[in-house]
Write a protein that holds these residues in place. Sequence first.
Motif, PDB file in Angstrom:
ATOM      1  N   ALA A  16      28.240  48.506  46.563  1.00  0.00           N
ATOM      2  CA  ALA A  16      28.779  48.552  47.515  1.00  0.00           C
ATOM      3  C   ALA A  16      30.175  49.053  47.533  1.00  0.00           C
ATOM      4  CB  ALA A  16      28.906  47.483  48.420  1.00  0.00           C
ATOM      5  N   VAL A  17      31.038  49.569  47.398  1.00  0.00           N
ATOM      6  CA  VAL A  17      32.302  50.035  47.433  1.00  0.00           C
ATOM      7  C   VAL A  17      33.421  49.626  48.275  1.00  0.00           C
ATOM      8  CG1 VAL A  17      34.098  51.429  46.522  1.00  0.00           C
ATOM      9  CG2 VAL A  17      31.876  51.923  45.740  1.00  0.00           C
ATOM     10  N   VAL A  18      33.554  48.460  48.592  1.00  0.00           N
ATOM     11  CA  VAL A  18      34.464  47.507  49.577  1.00  0.00           C
ATOM     12  C   VAL A  18      35.872  47.216  49.087  1.00  0.00           C
ATOM     13  CG1 VAL A  18      35.010  45.499  51.146  1.00  0.00           C
ATOM     14  CG2 VAL A  18      32.019  46.647  50.293  1.00  0.00           C
ATOM     15  N   ALA A  19      37.017  48.128  50.347  1.00  0.00           N
ATOM     16  CA  ALA A  19      38.000  47.748  49.641  1.00  0.00           C
ATOM     17  C   ALA A  19      38.582  47.112  51.253  1.00  0.00           C
ATOM     18  CB  ALA A  19      38.816  49.140  49.807  1.00  0.00           C
ATOM     19  N   GLN A  20      40.234  46.162  50.993  1.00  0.00           N
ATOM     20  CA  GLN A  20      41.192  45.868  52.330  1.00  0.00           C
ATOM     21  C   GLN A  20      42.513  45.089  51.603  1.00  0.00           C
ATOM     22  OE1 GLN A  20      38.262  43.616  54.700  1.00  0.00           O
ATOM     23  NE2 GLN A  20      40.202  41.819  54.153  1.00  0.00           N
ATOM     24  N   ASP A  21      43.189  46.061  51.832  1.00  0.00           N
ATOM     25  CA  ASP A  21      44.133  44.714  51.510  1.00  0.00           C
ATOM     26  C   ASP A  21      45.074  45.837  50.760  1.00  0.00           C
ATOM     27  OD1 ASP A  21      45.345  44.894  54.243  1.00  0.00           O
ATOM     28  OD2 ASP A  21      43.912  42.989  53.967  1.00  0.00           O
ATOM     29  N   GLY A  22      44.404  46.978  49.593  1.00  0.00           N
ATOM     30  CA  GLY A  22      44.365  47.773  48.029  1.00  0.00           C
ATOM     31  C   GLY A  22      43.300  46.906  47.668  1.00  0.00           C
ATOM     32  N   ARG A  23      42.835  45.815  48.194  1.00  0.00           N
ATOM     33  CA  ARG A  23      41.754  45.060  46.681  1.00  0.00           C
ATOM     34  C   ARG A  23      40.324  45.695  47.192  1.00  0.00           C
ATOM     35  NH1 ARG A  23      44.645  40.698  44.563  1.00  0.00           N
ATOM     36  NH2 ARG A  23      47.004  40.171  44.945  1.00  0.00           N
ATOM     37  N   TYR A  24      39.966  45.159  46.461  1.00  0.00           N
ATOM     38  CA  TYR A  24      38.332  45.254  46.697  1.00  0.00           C
ATOM     39  C   TYR A  24      36.914  44.338  45.882  1.00  0.00           C
ATOM     40  CZ  TYR A  24      38.685  50.367  46.041  1.00  0.00           C
ATOM     41  OH  TYR A  24      39.632  51.704  46.711  1.00  0.00           O
ATOM     42  N   LEU A  25      36.318  44.248  46.733  1.00  0.00           N
ATOM     43  CA  LEU A  25      35.296  43.033  46.246  1.00  0.00           C
ATOM     44  C   LEU A  25      34.271  43.265  45.484  1.00  0.00           C
ATOM     45  CD1 LEU A  25      34.260  40.372  48.296  1.00  0.00           C
ATOM     46  CD2 LEU A  25      32.661  42.140  49.891  1.00  0.00           C
ATOM     47  N   LEU A  26      34.754  42.537  45.086  1.00  0.00           N
ATOM     48  CA  LEU A  26      33.439  42.008  43.472  1.00  0.00           C
ATOM     49  C   LEU A  26      32.457  40.626  43.556  1.00  0.00           C
ATOM     50  CD1 LEU A  26      36.153  43.894  41.592  1.00  0.00           C
ATOM     51  CD2 LEU A  26      33.943  44.933  41.774  1.00  0.00           C
ATOM     52  N   VAL A  27      31.752  40.728  42.449  1.00  0.00           N
ATOM     53  CA  VAL A  27      30.915  39.484  42.600  1.00  0.00           C
ATOM     54  C   VAL A  27      31.339  39.425  41.543  1.00  0.00           C
ATOM     55  CG1 VAL A  27      29.705  39.497  44.118  1.00  0.00           C
ATOM     56  CG2 VAL A  27      28.495  40.609  42.248  1.00  0.00           C
ATOM     57  N   GLU A  28      31.396  38.254  41.019  1.00  0.00           N
ATOM     58  CA  GLU A  28      31.036  37.777  39.534  1.00  0.00           C
ATOM     59  C   GLU A  28      30.041  36.913  39.095  1.00  0.00           C
ATOM     60  OE1 GLU A  28      34.050  35.488  36.844  1.00  0.00           O
ATOM     61  OE2 GLU A  28      33.504  34.612  38.186  1.00  0.00           O
ATOM     62  N   GLU A  29      29.323  37.397  38.141  1.00  0.00           N
ATOM     63  CA  GLU A  29      27.828  37.340  37.943  1.00  0.00           C
ATOM     64  C   GLU A  29      27.429  36.994  36.786  1.00  0.00           C
ATOM     65  OE1 GLU A  29      25.493  40.194  39.599  1.00  0.00           O
ATOM     66  OE2 GLU A  29      26.174  41.789  38.007  1.00  0.00           O
ATOM     67  N   MET A  30      26.360  36.076  36.511  1.00  0.00           N
ATOM     68  CA  MET A  30      26.113  35.812  35.523  1.00  0.00           C
ATOM     69  C   MET A  30      25.520  36.674  34.863  1.00  0.00           C
ATOM     70  SD  MET A  30      26.265  33.246  32.983  1.00  0.00           S
ATOM     71  CE  MET A  30      27.376  31.707  33.428  1.00  0.00           C
ATOM     72  N   THR A  31      25.363  36.755  33.544  1.00  0.00           N
ATOM     73  CA  THR A  31      24.638  37.475  32.633  1.00  0.00           C
ATOM     74  C   THR A  31      24.268  37.402  31.743  1.00  0.00           C
ATOM     75  OG1 THR A  31      26.082  38.974  31.665  1.00  0.00           O
ATOM     76  CG2 THR A  31      25.318  39.473  33.867  1.00  0.00           C
ATOM     77  N   ALA A  32      22.501  38.344  30.998  1.00  0.00           N
ATOM     78  CA  ALA A  32      22.968  37.480  29.085  1.00  0.00           C
ATOM     79  C   ALA A  32      23.690  37.463  28.328  1.00  0.00           C
ATOM     80  CB  ALA A  32      21.799  38.014  29.068  1.00  0.00           C
ATOM     81  N   GLU A  33      24.836  38.497  28.815  1.00  0.00           N
ATOM     82  CA  GLU A  33      25.907  38.696  27.765  1.00  0.00           C
ATOM     83  C   GLU A  33      27.872  37.521  29.082  1.00  0.00           C
ATOM     84  OE1 GLU A  33      24.665  41.197  29.083  1.00  0.00           O
ATOM     85  OE2 GLU A  33      23.479  41.645  27.437  1.00  0.00           O
ATOM     86  N   GLY A  34      27.379  36.186  29.587  1.00  0.00           N
ATOM     87  CA  GLY A  34      28.424  35.498  30.014  1.00  0.00           C
ATOM     88  C   GLY A  34      28.485  36.686  31.163  1.00  0.00           C
TER      89      GLY A  34
END
Length: 165
Positions: A16-34
């Motif tokens: 999903a690409v979600v923009a609101q007020d000039g910002r994008y919604l992202l998730v911070e997720e734990m991966t094998a690389e941190g």
Amino acid sequence: MGDNKVRWKPSVTVAAVVAQDGRYLLVEEMTAEGLRLNNPAGHLDPGESLVDAVVREVLEETARPFHPEALVGAYLARFRHARSGEDISYLRFAICGEVGEAIAGRALDEPVQRTLWLTPAELRACPERHRSPLVMQCIEHHLAGVRAPLSLLHADASLYGHPAT
């Protein structure tokens, strides 16, 4: 291709690409690389349309309902996993839209640690934190105004339980 050979199949994902007020919604997720930043994204499940999959993934990873609006792009990418050395190809469908308010009390799916709203400049400044180059590529295409109608995404009604488009 002969019967004795294994057919190559990419992993199909949605983002999903979600923009609101000039910002994008992202998730911070734990991966094998941190800890890594990603668009709300995940794998297509059996019996699921691409649109249904992105709605489900956004809800699972952000606790927000997602209202898809347009296709931003389809991306074929190949990565070698650092930990396993496995060579995997992904076919990602990026869909833009809007989200509603977070649903109180709904937990985020593992391995998501939190959600963030970041500007394009903030994202460009930290490519080493991106889960893959596709994170920024989808956002850059969205910023450039790339949109195609969702009606381009077809699903056979007999397989997916709703009218084919």
